[in-house]
Every structure is written in C-alpha cells, then in structure tokens.
Motif scaffolding. Structure first.
Motif, PDB file in Angstrom:
ATOM      1  N   ASP A 119       0.815  -1.222   0.000  1.00 46.52           N
ATOM      2  CA  ASP A 119       0.000   0.000   0.000  1.00 46.52           C
ATOM      3  C   ASP A 119       0.846   1.269   0.000  1.00 46.52           C
ATOM      4  N   ILE A 120       2.167   1.164   0.217  1.00 45.94           N
ATOM      5  CA  ILE A 120       3.030   2.338   0.157  1.00 45.94           C
ATOM      6  C   ILE A 120       3.190   2.734  -1.313  1.00 45.94           C
ATOM      7  N   LYS A 121       2.721   3.925  -1.660  1.00 44.04           N
ATOM      8  CA  LYS A 121       2.685   4.326  -3.070  1.00 44.04           C
ATOM      9  C   LYS A 121       4.065   4.639  -3.631  1.00 44.04           C
ATOM     10  N   TYR A 122       4.940   5.209  -2.796  1.00 44.88           N
ATOM     11  CA  TYR A 122       6.261   5.609  -3.267  1.00 44.88           C
ATOM     12  C   TYR A 122       7.321   5.024  -2.336  1.00 44.88           C
ATOM     13  N   VAL A 123       8.080   4.064  -2.836  1.00 42.80           N
ATOM     14  CA  VAL A 123       9.192   3.497  -2.085  1.00 42.80           C
ATOM     15  C   VAL A 123      10.467   4.047  -2.720  1.00 42.80           C
ATOM     16  N   LEU A 124      11.136   4.960  -2.006  1.00 43.07           N
ATOM     17  CA  LEU A 124      12.303   5.641  -2.551  1.00 43.07           C
ATOM     18  C   LEU A 124      13.563   5.080  -1.903  1.00 43.07           C
TER      19      LEU A 124
END
Length: 278
Positions: A119-124
């Motif tokens: 569910d984490i939209k942006y994994v940087l």
C-alpha cells in the motif's frame, strides 16, 4: 543549363523537413538550493514564500508540518496537504497508518526493508541496484517535493559508493533534511546539492556513523534552525549536545512530535531532543 540552375536554386531554398526531436522531461524546481550553488562557502538565505510558489497552495499556506520520532532513524512526517512520509523505513517502527512515502538507505537492515507494504505508493530507495552507480530522486507529490543527495558508506566492512542518501523534503517553503546513515564529512559539492536546510535529522551515535566532532561540524555548516537527534546509542545524546555552545538552544521534549512552519522557526538554532531519542 539555365533550367538546371533554376532547379538547383529551388532545391536549395526549399524548407528543410522537420525532424521530430525528443524533449527531456522538465525537472522539478528546488527552492532549497542556492542559485550560485557551486560557489564554495555560500551562505543560504532564509526563503520567504509567496502564495503562488510551486507546491505551496494558498489554502494551506504556513500550516505546520508535523514530525514524529518513531525510533532509530525513522521519523513520520505529515504535511499540510496530507502527504505522509516514513524516513529510513525498516518496517519495525511503523506510523499509525501506512505511509504514502517510504525513504530508505542501504546501511543496515535497520534502515530499509526489502518487503515494504504494497500500500506504500512511493518506495524511494537511496541506493542504486547497479553497483557503482548512484540514484537520483526528484518526486513531486501533492504539496511536497522530495529529492536526494547520495554519499558513500561503509557497509559490512566494504565501501559502498553512493550507498546512503540524504533525503530532502520541501514543504510549504520549509527545507527538511534527513542525513540517513551519514559516515563522511560533506564537501562543498554536497553542501551545494543540499542547499538550505531549516530542519535537519542527525544521527548522534558517535561512532557507527561519525564521531561527535565530525557530526557537529556538519550540523553547524548546514545552519538549520531545528536540529532533531536520532540514531543514538546509550547516553551519546549528551555527548553530542556538549559540542554546541551558547549559540545553540537545547530543548529536552517530553513529546515525540514537533510541529514546524516557516514562520515558527526559532530565531536561534535549537536542538530538540524528542521523546525516544534520549
């Protein structure tokens, strides 16, 4: 002969065919970087935003950013526009709800996870999967612009080039920096890339990253108004605090959360030791 000359003249004056050219995608603008960013010793002036500035909708102008210390080097940042960020996310220190953004670096498993929630939209990730290459993030999300500056680290006894990322979050005119697992004193190139910081999250373990003298020099050079210690080992917070004289205020907070806006920044640089970081 005359006919041939006329035909050549027509050919030479005819418009050239238009060749389609690929345009580079426009880069997002960082308001935290100095214009003369490559000048050594540049002093970064305080930025006063206008309501029309990028990533600063007038409806939420000067509302505070909420920063909560969760543990180790993980902070939970909530912006006025509702963007939620977990720094150095490892899956152990979790915010109340799944964050929209998770930043990581490649120092140890306490600074990243290979299985972030879907569910984490942006994994940087702050490192490249290709050895020897750095990674560059420039991401605009709602009212927030996120970018990174890479540094080298020593990972399990081996030098990992660009294995750590200093992530910078630009919100409401604020420049918020997280130093990650910083293991080297920054050079002028790094400082130019970082630009101005108003808030900085600093590892204060005194050895696993850098010694207190080296880390205090970095902090003083960055000139942030709010300094948030993290990544401590034992009583090292006191050792770190001892490196700063009367030019710095120190606050031992009973809360794990601080709210910061551009206008509420302290006039004097202040080290806030949040609950859980001491």
């Amino acid at each position: 002969m005359l006919r041939w000359l006329l035909s050549m003249a027509v050919a030479l004056t005819a418009p050239l065919p238009v060749v389609a050219q690929e345009k580079e995608p426009p880069r997002n603008f960082s308001q935290c970087q100095a214009i003369a960013s490559r000048l050594p010793g540049a002093t970064f002036a305080r930025y006063e935003p206008s309501p029309a500035s990028l990533f600063q909708p007038a409806a939420i102008a000067d509302q505070p950013v909420k920063i909560t210390y969760l543990g180790h080097s993980t902070f939970h940042i909530v912006t006025p526009g509702g963007v939620t960020i977990a720094t150095d996310y490892n899956g152990w220190f979790k915010p109340p709800a799944t964050p929209m953004v998770a930043t990581m670096n490649n120092a140890h498993t306490t600074h990243y996870t290979l299985t972030p929630e879907p569910d984490i939209k942006y994994v940087l990730r702050g490192w490249s999967e290709t050895p020897g290459e750095g990674i560059k993030h420039e991401v605009a999300i709602e009212d927030t612009f996120i970018r990174n500056v890479t540094t080298d680290i020593n990972r399990w006894g081996r030098q990992a080039k660009d294995g750590n990322s200093i992530f910078i979050f630009e919100v409401q005119g604020l420049c918020i920096g997280h130093l990650g697992h910083l293991q080297q004193e920054l050079d002028e190139g790094h400082y130019a890339e970082i630009g101005r910081l108003d808030v900085v999250m600093v590892p204060v373990d005194g050895g696993l990253t850098m010694g207190r003298e080296s880390m205090s020099r970095v902090v003083q050079r960055l000139r942030a108004r709010v300094i948030l210690p993290m990544h401590r080992q034992g009583p090292v917070v006191d050792d770190f605090l001892s490196m700063f004289g009367p030019d710095y205020d120190q606050v031992m907070s009973s809360e794990s959360t601080i709210e910061v806006s551009l206008r509420s920044l302290p006039k004097k640089p202040t080290i806030y030791v949040l609950k859980g970081a001491r």
